[in-house]
Design an enzyme around this catalytic site. Structure first.
Site, PDB file in Angstrom:
ATOM      1  N   ASN A  45       0.871  -1.176   0.000  1.00  0.00           N
ATOM      2  CA  ASN A  45       0.000   0.000   0.000  1.00  0.00           C
ATOM      3  C   ASN A  45       0.908   1.225   0.000  1.00  0.00           C
ATOM      4  O   ASN A  45       1.542   1.526   1.009  1.00  0.00           O
ATOM      5  CB  ASN A  45      -0.884  -0.032   1.261  1.00  0.00           C
ATOM      6  CG  ASN A  45      -1.645   1.261   1.463  1.00  0.00           C
ATOM      7  OD1 ASN A  45      -1.770   2.077   0.543  1.00  0.00           O
ATOM      8  ND2 ASN A  45      -2.163   1.452   2.674  1.00  0.00           N
ATOM      9  N   LYS A  96       0.086   4.309  -0.252  1.00  0.00           N
ATOM     10  CA  LYS A  96      -0.528   5.526   0.331  1.00  0.00           C
ATOM     11  C   LYS A  96      -0.302   6.714  -0.603  1.00  0.00           C
ATOM     12  O   LYS A  96      -0.344   6.558  -1.820  1.00  0.00           O
ATOM     13  CB  LYS A  96       0.016   5.779   1.743  1.00  0.00           C
ATOM     14  CG  LYS A  96      -0.035   4.511   2.601  1.00  0.00           C
ATOM     15  CD  LYS A  96       0.216   4.759   4.051  1.00  0.00           C
ATOM     16  CE  LYS A  96       0.216   3.428   4.790  1.00  0.00           C
ATOM     17  NZ  LYS A  96       0.259   3.576   6.217  1.00  0.00           N
ATOM     18  N   HIS A  98      -9.221   0.829   5.404  1.00  0.00           N
ATOM     19  CA  HIS A  98      -7.915   1.069   6.027  1.00  0.00           C
ATOM     20  C   HIS A  98      -8.096   1.993   7.226  1.00  0.00           C
ATOM     21  O   HIS A  98      -8.930   2.908   7.206  1.00  0.00           O
ATOM     22  CB  HIS A  98      -6.950   1.691   5.008  1.00  0.00           C
ATOM     23  CG  HIS A  98      -5.542   1.705   5.501  1.00  0.00           C
ATOM     24  ND1 HIS A  98      -5.084   2.659   6.377  1.00  0.00           N
ATOM     25  CD2 HIS A  98      -4.502   0.867   5.276  1.00  0.00           C
ATOM     26  CE1 HIS A  98      -3.814   2.398   6.656  1.00  0.00           C
ATOM     27  NE2 HIS A  98      -3.438   1.327   5.998  1.00  0.00           N
ATOM     28  N   GLU A 123      -6.504   4.422   8.253  1.00  0.00           N
ATOM     29  CA  GLU A 123      -6.362   5.858   7.956  1.00  0.00           C
ATOM     30  C   GLU A 123      -7.653   6.409   7.356  1.00  0.00           C
ATOM     31  O   GLU A 123      -8.041   7.545   7.635  1.00  0.00           O
ATOM     32  CB  GLU A 123      -5.155   6.077   7.021  1.00  0.00           C
ATOM     33  CG  GLU A 123      -3.843   5.872   7.776  1.00  0.00           C
ATOM     34  CD  GLU A 123      -2.675   5.437   6.918  1.00  0.00           C
ATOM     35  OE1 GLU A 123      -2.747   5.544   5.676  1.00  0.00           O
ATOM     36  OE2 GLU A 123      -1.679   4.963   7.494  1.00  0.00           O
ATOM     37  N   GLU A 147      -4.774  -5.244  10.899  1.00  0.00           N
ATOM     38  CA  GLU A 147      -3.767  -4.201  11.058  1.00  0.00           C
ATOM     39  C   GLU A 147      -3.992  -3.475  12.384  1.00  0.00           C
ATOM     40  O   GLU A 147      -4.798  -2.540  12.456  1.00  0.00           O
ATOM     41  CB  GLU A 147      -3.874  -3.193   9.916  1.00  0.00           C
ATOM     42  CG  GLU A 147      -3.632  -3.794   8.554  1.00  0.00           C
ATOM     43  CD  GLU A 147      -3.107  -2.754   7.577  1.00  0.00           C
ATOM     44  OE1 GLU A 147      -2.003  -2.934   7.068  1.00  0.00           O
ATOM     45  OE2 GLU A 147      -3.801  -1.737   7.356  1.00  0.00           O
ATOM     46  N   GLY A 176       2.953   2.103  10.646  1.00  0.00           N
ATOM     47  CA  GLY A 176       3.860   3.221  10.440  1.00  0.00           C
ATOM     48  C   GLY A 176       4.628   3.635  11.683  1.00  0.00           C
ATOM     49  O   GLY A 176       5.254   4.691  11.711  1.00  0.00           O
ATOM     50  N   SER A 180       3.989  -2.322  10.223  1.00  0.00           N
ATOM     51  CA  SER A 180       5.450  -2.324  10.326  1.00  0.00           C
ATOM     52  C   SER A 180       6.075  -3.662   9.946  1.00  0.00           C
ATOM     53  O   SER A 180       7.044  -4.098  10.583  1.00  0.00           O
ATOM     54  CB  SER A 180       5.882  -1.877  11.728  1.00  0.00           C
ATOM     55  OG  SER A 180       5.462  -0.535  11.958  1.00  0.00           O
TER      56      SER A 180
HETATM   57  C1  PEP Z   1      -0.456   0.050   6.236  1.00  0.00           C
HETATM   58  O1  PEP Z   1      -0.622   1.238   6.132  1.00  0.00           O
HETATM   59  O2  PEP Z   1      -1.321  -0.727   5.794  1.00  0.00           O
HETATM   60  C2  PEP Z   1       0.751  -0.426   6.877  1.00  0.00           C
HETATM   61  C3  PEP Z   1       0.760  -1.648   7.309  1.00  0.00           C
HETATM   62  O3  PEP Z   1       1.815   0.456   6.992  1.00  0.00           O
HETATM   63  P1  PEP Z   1       3.285   0.139   7.587  1.00  0.00           P
HETATM   64  O4  PEP Z   1       3.732  -1.158   6.968  1.00  0.00           O
HETATM   65  O5  PEP Z   1       4.117   1.283   7.162  1.00  0.00           O
HETATM   66  O6  PEP Z   1       3.128   0.014   9.055  1.00  0.00           O
END
Ligand code: PEP
Length: 251
Positions: free
Chosen positions: A9, A11, A94, A96, A166, A172, A211
């Site tokens: 992803n 973003k 998601h 976000e 998640e 992040g 992460s």
């Molecule tokens: C995400 O935004 O779906 C995500 C998992 O980000 P990151 O891997 O940067 O934590």
């Protein structure tokens, strides 16, 4: 029986040129990969990345979608428009989108149903915040999100669904769930899916996201109910995403 599925992803990162350059570097690295792979660039790079990925086994995904087929929805993109660009997948729900843009489980459910109707497949994200985990509410939060977000999935398409667990506190932040924490949540989600979709639940892939990096991917992916990963930051570099894609089944 569940083929590992890694999705990046991106973003709000990468221009058209950067997306195409990524594909040129990344594709030779994953030529021999057995896993299913998808990349979700910003909408602006979908067409160019789709062309760059053509003929490869890396699928195109969108980061979001609207639930209506057409109409007066300024700034939105319909499922059929994504299909027209060769998108096979779209991420919905998601954290976000939920936290920054007020998306509800009901809206996520309509988006998932609209994707199936247009011939695409959704990657439906769920996950608890740190405060919810610390209050011992992780499973309750996940149950509410699953019931709401999957309310309109047609039973006969259930096996095509992909979930992404998640934990919001891991996205992040560089703070990853331990493999045991991920497995515990994934097993709970699998159990919930069995209640909702019966035997099809065993075919539904559940990705872990939060992460994921080349150094921790193998041990997360070795968990029995972790069927892949949704990767943010580490999916922006061809080398690191390829290392995650190629991570061994056993660490
Ligand atoms: C995400 O935004 O779906 C995500 C998992 O980000 P990151 O891997 O940067 O934590």
């Amino acid at each position: 029986m569940r083929r590992r599925f890694l999705a990046a992803n991106w973003k709000m990162h990468k221009t058209v040129g950067e997306a195409v350059a990524f594909a040129r570097d990344f594709l030779p690295r994953v030529k021999a990969a057995r896993a299913e792979i998808a990349i979700a660039p910003p909408f602006t790079a979908l067409a160019a990345l789709g062309e760059a990925l053509a003929g490869s086994h890396v699928a195109l995904a969108a980061q979001n979608v609207h639930d209506e087929a057409k109409g007066a929805f300024t700034g939105e993109i319909a499922p059929g428009m994504l299909a027209d660009l060769g998108c096979a997948w779209a991420i919905v729900g998601h954290s976000e989108r939920r936290a920054l843009f007020g998306e509800t489980d009901a809206f996520v459910a309509r988006k998932a149903a609209a994707l199936f109707a247009a011939g695409l497949r959704p990657i439906v994200c769920v996950g608890e915040t740190l405060a919810e985990r610390e209050a011992g509410r992780t499973f309750a939060v996940l149950e509410t999100q699953l019931a709401g977000s999957l309310a309109a999935v047609p039973g006969e398409r259930a096996a095509e669904l992909v979930l992404a667990y998640e934990p919001v506190w891991a996205i992040g932040t560089g703070r990853t769930a331990t493999p045991a924490m991920a497995q515990e949540a994934h097993a709970m989600i699998r159990g919930w899916l069995r209640g909702r979709f019966a035997a099809a639940a065993d075919a539904i892939r559940i990705q872990y996201g939060g992460s994921v990096k080349p150094d921790n991917a193998a041990e997360l992916l070795a968990q029995p109910d972790v069927d892949g990963a949704l990767v943010g930051g580490a999916g922006l570099e061809p080398e690191s995403f390829a290392r995650i894609v190629l991570a061994k089944e056993e660490p």
